[in-house]
Design a protein around this motif. Sequence first.
Motif: not given
Length: 213
Positions: A85-95, A121-127, A168-174
């Motif tokens: 459901d959607g496609v994760a963006e890989s961001l190498d964030l300190p958080g 490195f998938a994540s969800l952020t808030e503020d 899972a969406g990212w994985g399908l793209e790969q």
Amino acid sequence: MRAAAGFTGRANSTVTCGDPGMPVPGALRTVQGFAREHGIKPTAHVVNGSAAEAAIESAGWRVDLDHPGGSESLVMTGPLEKFADGVAESLDLPGWWELTAGSEVSDVHRHVLGGGGNVCFASLTEDGVVIAAVRGAVVEDVLHVARLAVRPSHRRQGLARKLMGELAGWGLEQGATTCVLQVAEHNTPAIRLYEELGCTEHHRYRYWIPAVS
């Protein structure tokens, strides 16, 4: 045989699938020597009910009941298309690293979590704060999922399900079609989530250590 300064059980244990090419007691002595050389606890990663498990028990080793991640884990698999459901963006964030690996991130952490194929490195952020994170790595057509974490203040809001869907969406793209993941047997909320996503238990494993150190 794997060593990573004690970070994660899998990265600091010896896989016991296949023929070691020598009697099991001798192979286990080699495991102990390797562990001493690398400054880690001698540990065997053993599939429950396997021939290796019976041989390792006969050699005088025991299940590591004090293992930080739990003494027994399930390996679960499932089709990605069922919950993508959607496609994760890989961001190498300190958080991301703070949530999944702790505040003190070393080269060992980056080696263990950053290796193993095409990594996300998938994540969800808030503020601007990472509130949920997961690691995915595609090897051939399999998405390996690990380090799923949600901040305590944001649990029970469906974030783990959302993040898994995007991964899972990212994985399908790969080019992946199937996911595989490990979860401790005592983590019933996570097991329930993975079952709802269509994953089923493939096998279980335990960590074994020498009965006498």
